[in-house]
Design an enzyme around this catalytic site. Structure first.
Site, PDB file in Angstrom:
ATOM      1  N   ALA A 190      -3.256  -2.992   7.473  1.00 30.66           N
ATOM      2  CA  ALA A 190      -2.947  -4.080   8.406  1.00 30.66           C
ATOM      3  C   ALA A 190      -1.865  -3.676   9.413  1.00 30.66           C
ATOM      4  O   ALA A 190      -1.975  -3.943  10.610  1.00 30.66           O
ATOM      5  CB  ALA A 190      -2.503  -5.319   7.625  1.00 30.66           C
ATOM      6  N   GLU A 198      12.999  -0.173  10.382  1.00 28.51           N
ATOM      7  CA  GLU A 198      13.201  -1.631  10.429  1.00 28.51           C
ATOM      8  C   GLU A 198      12.100  -2.384   9.695  1.00 28.51           C
ATOM      9  O   GLU A 198      12.366  -3.395   9.029  1.00 28.51           O
ATOM     10  CB  GLU A 198      13.261  -2.078  11.896  1.00 28.51           C
ATOM     11  CG  GLU A 198      13.438  -3.556  12.118  1.00 28.51           C
ATOM     12  CD  GLU A 198      14.808  -4.037  11.691  1.00 28.51           C
ATOM     13  OE1 GLU A 198      14.909  -4.548  10.566  1.00 28.51           O
ATOM     14  OE2 GLU A 198      15.758  -3.896  12.482  1.00 28.51           O
ATOM     15  N   VAL A 222      12.176  -3.613   5.724  1.00 28.56           N
ATOM     16  CA  VAL A 222      12.974  -4.716   5.165  1.00 28.56           C
ATOM     17  C   VAL A 222      12.729  -5.990   5.962  1.00 28.56           C
ATOM     18  O   VAL A 222      13.128  -6.099   7.125  1.00 28.56           O
ATOM     19  CB  VAL A 222      14.484  -4.397   5.188  1.00 28.56           C
ATOM     20  CG1 VAL A 222      15.276  -5.551   4.581  1.00 28.56           C
ATOM     21  CG2 VAL A 222      14.785  -3.104   4.456  1.00 28.56           C
ATOM     22  N   GLY A 259       9.917  -7.395   7.181  1.00 24.99           N
ATOM     23  CA  GLY A 259       8.834  -7.475   8.177  1.00 24.99           C
ATOM     24  C   GLY A 259       9.346  -7.624   9.589  1.00 24.99           C
ATOM     25  O   GLY A 259      10.024  -6.743  10.122  1.00 24.99           O
ATOM     26  N   GLY A 300      -5.294 -15.289   0.036  1.00 16.79           N
ATOM     27  CA  GLY A 300      -4.942 -13.976   0.562  1.00 16.79           C
ATOM     28  C   GLY A 300      -3.437 -13.758   0.633  1.00 16.79           C
ATOM     29  O   GLY A 300      -2.966 -12.760   1.187  1.00 16.79           O
ATOM     30  N   ASP A 317       8.813  -5.194  -5.100  1.00 18.40           N
ATOM     31  CA  ASP A 317       8.837  -5.129  -3.637  1.00 18.40           C
ATOM     32  C   ASP A 317      10.192  -5.592  -3.095  1.00 18.40           C
ATOM     33  O   ASP A 317      10.792  -4.927  -2.239  1.00 18.40           O
ATOM     34  CB  ASP A 317       7.697  -5.986  -3.079  1.00 18.40           C
ATOM     35  CG  ASP A 317       7.731  -6.080  -1.568  1.00 18.40           C
ATOM     36  OD1 ASP A 317       7.477  -5.050  -0.911  1.00 18.40           O
ATOM     37  OD2 ASP A 317       8.031  -7.165  -1.039  1.00 18.40           O
ATOM     38  N   LYS A 339      13.316  -3.299  -1.075  1.00 20.41           N
ATOM     39  CA  LYS A 339      13.976  -3.694   0.177  1.00 20.41           C
ATOM     40  C   LYS A 339      15.486  -3.772  -0.027  1.00 20.41           C
ATOM     41  O   LYS A 339      16.262  -3.355   0.842  1.00 20.41           O
ATOM     42  CB  LYS A 339      13.416  -5.033   0.656  1.00 20.41           C
ATOM     43  CG  LYS A 339      11.947  -4.921   1.086  1.00 20.41           C
ATOM     44  CD  LYS A 339      11.268  -6.282   1.184  1.00 20.41           C
ATOM     45  CE  LYS A 339       9.815  -6.130   1.608  1.00 20.41           C
ATOM     46  NZ  LYS A 339       9.042  -7.387   1.443  1.00 20.41           N
ATOM     47  N   GLY A 362       2.743  -9.367   7.251  1.00 25.07           N
ATOM     48  CA  GLY A 362       1.688  -9.595   8.233  1.00 25.07           C
ATOM     49  C   GLY A 362       1.555  -8.390   9.143  1.00 25.07           C
ATOM     50  O   GLY A 362       2.555  -7.750   9.491  1.00 25.07           O
TER      51      GLY A 362
END
Lengths: 315, 315
Positions: free
Chosen positions: B10, B130, B133, B135, B186, B200, B204, B296
């Site tokens: 993505a 960048e 951490v 998004g 999703g 996750d 970060k 995203g």
């Protein structure tokens, strides 16, 4: 960097106090009545001692700071409307001498943006003004960093008005009562007009608009409504619907508007107390929210000092 | 800049799609099975068409991208733990060739930070990350900009876990039920381990710690607890007290901790849905809160492209 600090209110004084910690040196200071210049560096304590005992920072002419061997003018005199003087003349003088300028004073950026950019273009100096929008919150640097991707902005940009509205809603008290309380706490000034009429928030929104759209807006172009006439009953009605009222500034390609708006009671915009928040709409990154302290000496000085860190090393 | 994009999930796909809009050109693309190189620039549509019809972005060896005439490697392969391969080798190769590297892959930054910085020091290239951490949220650039003034960080750094906890609290539903719903939408992956176990978020936080304190932490140094065993009754108890539970990451000089924590129900940390938020404690500017979309494709790609805009023009 070697700093000349003009204006020694809460922000200017904090810049003088913190400069050393950020690796800078203050070589000149002026308030409205006097000035002090020392090319080998001024001691913050000595400056404040003299201001306390003699009522001024120094015996020299305030204008003498411009003859000092400085790299950056920090313009921290009070914001004035219309011709934005004397701040604008200070900025013009520094740029004419090819020095950098960092502003905490909103006047020159909100009222004479076009002229400011023209003077900057003719100078070897750079102009930055992060401290003029949202105090400690890095709004303008985030916009610059997002490199044209910010399409609009919205926010709570006046802590005094937000404190008053928060207290009115939380305690069911009337405007006059809460204003008096805010004045007792030092959150509102003796003459609160600038804050409660929306002028201060509007100046910040005009600056945002000028930066986002390369406008040459002034305060006169903004549609501004304050909170002084807001009845407590409006807040009660809002609460019944899970909402509250905040003084919201809106910046879009359609223009600049500031006024009391209904927002969700627990929503992102309903920051409490004197906090400020800015929402940035972006092309691909969705909405960003940045909140923090929108006023205060050390807080706003930290934005000035961050700007100084962003300046090109030499002029 | 001329980009070589490795990894076309993505995020990588969005980088390929948006690069032109930011003034960059994609000259090489690789996924795990193939590669495509064209020094005169690849068309995004052609790349995606081939991926859809042939299952790969190109017929060439994936390694051939490193022979392209590129300025910046965009490393967007999936995050792997431990040796952080194959991402780490991609980064090493680009830096050895004196190219810049922008990472969306957290592995090399969280698991091999020391080695990464050593390779960067030996290269003419610069490494930025960048996108690893928060998004779309400009966390690392804000920290860099505040120039040593950030003393600690705290935040909600996993949208999947936050969505699950928000829904459990709002609807009074159990973990398994909400997880299944999140998978249908999703928001959670078929194997949600990485998100719900706190891995996750911990990666970060390790990256934040490495940046803030020049640590060389890895995931093994973090104290991590997930949300999979959290009973719905805990959320009910919290609600009776005006609070709720969020998966909070904490970064301080004392170390990195991630786990379910009680937070005020309407407080700043209680962002809803898949939003992320980071709180930065500063020396003089108080607390800054930055929230936005933590995941995203286009959102995370916008952080990658902002990094590319921050790179020095030439290597």
């Amino acid at each position: 960097m070697r700093l000349a600090v003009v204006g020694v209110g809460a922000v200017g004084a904090s810049v003088v106090e913190l400069a050393g910690e950020y690796g800078h040196e203050v070589v000149a200071v002026a308030d409205s009545t006097g000035g002090a210049v020392d090319d080998s560096g001024l001691y913050a304590d000595a400056v404040f001692d003299r201001k306390r005992t003699e009522g001024t920072v120094g015996d020299a002419d305030p204008e003498s700071v411009f003859d000092a061997d400085y790299d950056v003018l920090v313009e921290a005199t009070p914001t004035t409307l219309g011709d934005a003087e004397p701040g604008f003349s200070h900025v013009r003088r520094a740029l004419a001498d090819d020095r950098h300028v960092v502003l905490a004073n909103k006047g020159p950026v909100a009222e004479r943006y076009d002229e400011l950019r023209t003077l900057e273009a003719e100078s070897a100096g750079t102009v930055l003004f992060e401290a003029t929008v949202g105090g400690a919150i890095p709004v303008l640097s985030t916009i610059a960093d997002l490199n044209g991707q910010v399409t609009a902005a919205r926010g709570i940009l006046n802590g005094t008005a937000n404190f008053i509205l928060s207290r009115m809603a939380a305690e069911g008290l009337g405007y006059e009562h809460v204003l008096a309380e805010a004045q007792d706490l030092g959150v509102a000034e003796a003459d609160p007009t600038f804050d409660v009429e929306g002028t201060d928030a509007a100046l910040k929104c005009v600056i945002l608009s000028n930066v986002l759209y390369e406008d040459s807006y002034t305060l006169a172009d903004a549609e501004v409504e304050g909170i002084a006439d807001l009845p407590g009953s409006a807040l009660e009605l809002a609460a019944e619907d899970g909402r509250t009222i905040r003084l919201v500034g809106e910046v879009s390609p359609d223009g600049v508007r500031v006024g009391p708006r209904l927002v969700a009671e627990n929503g992102t915009l309903a920051v409490s107390g004197t906090l400020n928040i800015v929402q940035l709409e972006t092309t691909h990154a969705g909405r960003l929210n940045i909140s923090g302290r929108g006023a205060g000496g050390p807080e706003t000085a930290s934005a000035v000092l961050a700007d100084i860190g962003r300046l090109p090393d030499t002029v």
